[in-house]
Design a protein around this motif. Sequence first.
Motif, mmCIF file in Angstrom:
data_model
loop_
_atom_site.group_PDB
_atom_site.id
_atom_site.type_symbol
_atom_site.label_atom_id
_atom_site.label_comp_id
_atom_site.label_asym_id
_atom_site.label_seq_id
_atom_site.Cartn_x
_atom_site.Cartn_y
_atom_site.Cartn_z
ATOM 1 N N PRO A 178 99.900 52.558 38.627
ATOM 2 C CA PRO A 178 99.038 53.605 39.204
ATOM 3 C C PRO A 178 98.855 54.807 38.294
ATOM 4 C CG PRO A 178 100.536 52.761 40.866
ATOM 5 C CD PRO A 178 100.951 52.149 39.570
ATOM 6 N N GLN A 179 99.950 55.255 37.651
ATOM 7 C CA GLN A 179 99.840 56.451 36.827
ATOM 8 C C GLN A 179 98.942 56.251 35.611
ATOM 9 O OE1 GLN A 179 102.609 54.722 37.541
ATOM 10 N NE2 GLN A 179 104.144 54.822 35.887
ATOM 11 N N ASP A 180 98.676 54.986 35.253
ATOM 12 C CA ASP A 180 97.790 54.710 34.121
ATOM 13 C C ASP A 180 96.327 54.618 34.569
ATOM 14 O OD1 ASP A 180 99.819 54.689 32.216
ATOM 15 O OD2 ASP A 180 100.279 52.583 32.572
ATOM 16 N N TRP A 181 96.027 53.725 35.509
ATOM 17 C CA TRP A 181 94.617 53.542 35.849
ATOM 18 C C TRP A 181 94.061 54.721 36.651
ATOM 19 C CZ3 TRP A 181 91.665 53.154 40.258
ATOM 20 C CH2 TRP A 181 92.318 52.958 41.473
ATOM 21 N N MET A 182 94.877 55.364 37.461
ATOM 22 C CA MET A 182 94.383 56.474 38.290
ATOM 23 C C MET A 182 94.095 57.726 37.473
ATOM 24 S SD MET A 182 96.583 56.081 41.805
ATOM 25 C CE MET A 182 96.312 54.674 42.886
ATOM 26 N N SER A 183 94.555 57.766 36.236
ATOM 27 C CA SER A 183 94.257 58.898 35.362
ATOM 28 C C SER A 183 92.980 58.668 34.556
ATOM 29 C CB SER A 183 95.438 59.153 34.417
ATOM 30 O OG SER A 183 95.598 58.055 33.523
ATOM 31 N N ARG A 184 92.276 57.569 34.824
ATOM 32 C CA ARG A 184 91.049 57.223 34.107
ATOM 33 C C ARG A 184 89.904 57.213 35.115
ATOM 34 N NH1 ARG A 184 93.618 54.241 29.436
ATOM 35 N NH2 ARG A 184 91.608 53.355 28.809
ATOM 36 N N PRO A 185 89.212 58.340 35.302
ATOM 37 C CA PRO A 185 88.182 58.451 36.344
ATOM 38 C C PRO A 185 87.108 57.376 36.274
ATOM 39 C CG PRO A 185 88.676 60.612 35.421
ATOM 40 C CD PRO A 185 89.405 59.616 34.583
ATOM 41 N N ILE A 186 86.815 56.868 35.111
ATOM 42 C CA ILE A 186 85.752 55.875 34.983
ATOM 43 C C ILE A 186 86.057 54.617 35.787
ATOM 44 C CG2 ILE A 186 86.672 54.733 32.922
ATOM 45 C CD1 ILE A 186 83.767 54.569 31.898
ATOM 46 N N LEU A 187 87.342 54.331 36.007
ATOM 47 C CA LEU A 187 87.706 53.118 36.726
ATOM 48 C C LEU A 187 87.390 53.203 38.220
ATOM 49 C CD1 LEU A 187 91.033 52.206 34.920
ATOM 50 C CD2 LEU A 187 88.820 51.089 34.681
ATOM 51 N N TYR A 188 87.111 54.404 38.713
ATOM 52 C CA TYR A 188 86.680 54.576 40.107
ATOM 53 C C TYR A 188 85.166 54.418 40.253
ATOM 54 C CZ TYR A 188 91.228 56.627 41.416
ATOM 55 O OH TYR A 188 92.552 56.837 41.674
ATOM 56 N N ASP A 189 84.459 54.433 39.154
ATOM 57 C CA ASP A 189 82.994 54.469 39.173
ATOM 58 C C ASP A 189 82.440 53.051 39.325
ATOM 59 O OD1 ASP A 189 80.225 54.533 38.300
ATOM 60 O OD2 ASP A 189 80.636 56.516 37.450
ATOM 61 N N LYS A 190 81.680 52.812 40.396
ATOM 62 C CA LYS A 190 81.194 51.471 40.682
ATOM 63 C C LYS A 190 80.230 50.950 39.620
ATOM 64 C CE LYS A 190 77.193 52.671 43.620
ATOM 65 N NZ LYS A 190 76.184 51.951 42.808
ATOM 66 N N ASP A 191 79.559 51.864 38.937
ATOM 67 C CA ASP A 191 78.569 51.457 37.938
ATOM 68 C C ASP A 191 79.112 51.381 36.519
ATOM 69 O OD1 ASP A 191 76.384 51.251 39.771
ATOM 70 O OD2 ASP A 191 76.271 53.442 39.794
ATOM 71 N N HIS A 192 80.248 52.051 36.249
ATOM 72 C CA HIS A 192 80.705 52.169 34.866
ATOM 73 C C HIS A 192 82.149 51.732 34.630
ATOM 74 C CE1 HIS A 192 76.970 54.213 33.904
ATOM 75 N NE2 HIS A 192 77.158 55.014 34.937
ATOM 76 N N TRP A 193 82.851 51.245 35.656
ATOM 77 C CA TRP A 193 84.266 50.905 35.475
ATOM 78 C C TRP A 193 84.482 49.874 34.365
ATOM 79 C CZ3 TRP A 193 86.208 45.967 36.264
ATOM 80 C CH2 TRP A 193 85.323 45.066 36.880
ATOM 81 N N MET A 194 83.509 48.978 34.158
ATOM 82 C CA MET A 194 83.644 47.951 33.123
ATOM 83 C C MET A 194 83.505 48.518 31.707
ATOM 84 S SD MET A 194 81.544 44.787 34.862
ATOM 85 C CE MET A 194 80.206 45.821 35.479
ATOM 86 N N GLU A 195 83.062 49.787 31.615
ATOM 87 C CA GLU A 195 82.886 50.417 30.313
ATOM 88 C C GLU A 195 84.159 51.066 29.786
ATOM 89 O OE1 GLU A 195 79.621 53.088 30.840
ATOM 90 O OE2 GLU A 195 78.288 51.510 31.591
ATOM 91 N N ASP A 196 85.198 51.105 30.601
ATOM 92 C CA ASP A 196 86.490 51.587 30.098
ATOM 93 C C ASP A 196 86.879 50.737 28.883
ATOM 94 O OD1 ASP A 196 89.239 53.104 30.955
ATOM 95 O OD2 ASP A 196 89.649 51.138 30.079
ATOM 96 N N PRO A 197 87.352 51.363 27.804
ATOM 97 C CA PRO A 197 87.656 50.600 26.582
ATOM 98 C C PRO A 197 88.578 49.415 26.796
ATOM 99 C CG PRO A 197 87.694 52.957 26.124
ATOM 100 C CD PRO A 197 87.548 52.827 27.610
ATOM 101 N N ILE A 198 89.545 49.535 27.690
ATOM 102 C CA ILE A 198 90.463 48.422 27.925
ATOM 103 C C ILE A 198 89.728 47.265 28.597
ATOM 104 C CG2 ILE A 198 92.467 47.691 29.283
ATOM 105 C CD1 ILE A 198 93.745 50.366 28.614
ATOM 106 N N MET A 199 88.827 47.578 29.531
ATOM 107 C CA MET A 199 88.031 46.536 30.177
ATOM 108 C C MET A 199 87.063 45.900 29.180
ATOM 109 S SD MET A 199 89.073 46.232 33.262
ATOM 110 C CE MET A 199 89.776 47.068 34.687
ATOM 111 N N GLU A 200 86.476 46.721 28.348
ATOM 112 C CA GLU A 200 85.545 46.180 27.353
ATOM 113 C C GLU A 200 86.251 45.242 26.388
ATOM 114 O OE1 GLU A 200 83.529 49.490 25.520
ATOM 115 O OE2 GLU A 200 81.816 49.234 26.874
ATOM 116 N N GLU A 201 87.429 45.625 25.917
ATOM 117 C CA GLU A 201 88.175 44.789 24.974
ATOM 118 C C GLU A 201 88.523 43.435 25.604
ATOM 119 O OE1 GLU A 201 91.285 42.774 23.000
ATOM 120 O OE2 GLU A 201 91.510 43.663 25.003
ATOM 121 N N GLY A 202 88.768 43.438 26.914
ATOM 122 C CA GLY A 202 89.141 42.205 27.604
ATOM 123 C C GLY A 202 87.962 41.351 28.041
#
Length: 242
Positions: free
Chosen positions: A93-117
Motif C-alpha cells: 500500500p505505501q508504494d502504490w498509494m503514493s502514486r496518484p496516477i494509479l488511481y486515475d481510470k484513464d492513465h493508470w497504465m501510464e505509470d512507468p512500472i505498468m508500462e515496463e510490464g
Amino acid sequence: MKLLIVRHGDPDYFIDSLTPKGWREVEYLAERLSGLSVKEFYVSPKGRAKDTAAPTLKKMGRTAIEKEWLREFEGAILRPDADGRMIAWDWLPQDWMSRPILYDKDHWMEDPIMEEGGIRQEYEWVTEHFDELLAEHGYVREGNYYRVQKPNNDTIVFFCHFGLECILLSHLLGISPMVLWHGCCAAPSSVTTVTTEERRKGIASFRMNAFGDISHLYVHGEEPAFAARFCECYDNDGERRD
C-alpha cells in the motif's frame, strides 16, 4: 442483461485445481446457480475455474464456452520493493498509494512500472474480447456506455479469477483496477452481479448490484476461505503478510 462473475473455489495452485474445502464450496455454489435461468456459461481455461464450473454444469446438464481471455490476468511488474516479477496488483500500500496516477481510470497504465510490464497490452486484450462478447449479446460499447442493439433480460455466467474479475469491473464501471484489486476482496466461490440499466431507450450502463456474495456458504455454515486476503493485524498467526 445480467452478468454473474464467479471466482473459483478455494484453490490448490500447485495442481491448478481446488482444495477439499474448495470442492465443498463449489457444490454449495451449484445449489445456488442451478436454480437460475442462464443464457450462457463462459469459463477460464484454468483448471481451478473449470473445476468450479463443473458441479453447476453437471447439475443443469449444460456446457460452458471456454475463453482464453478469462484466464487470470497475467500482466507482471517489477515491484518497487521486490526482486523479480510480481502479478500486476501485488504492491505494498505505501508504494502504490503514493502514486496518484494509479488511481486515475484513464492513465493508470501510464505509470512507468505498468508500462515496463506491458500491462496496457494485456488489459486491452482482455477488455476488447469482453466487449466483443457483450456485443454478441446485444450491447455494443460506445465510449463509456453501451448502445443497445438487442435488449434482453438474459443472465450470463463467467467462471474466472479475482484479478481478472477486477479488470472486467474496472472496464464496466470506469474505475482504475488498482482501486478494485486493493480495495475489494472476492472470496473463493463468490458471486458478483452486474446488471444493465437502460434509463433511455437504446443506451445502457452497467451497475453492480452485489460484490463477492458468499451467501451460499453461510447457508451451509461454511466459513469463507482466506485466499486473496492478507493479515488483519500484522502479528496475527496463520494469516499471510506477503
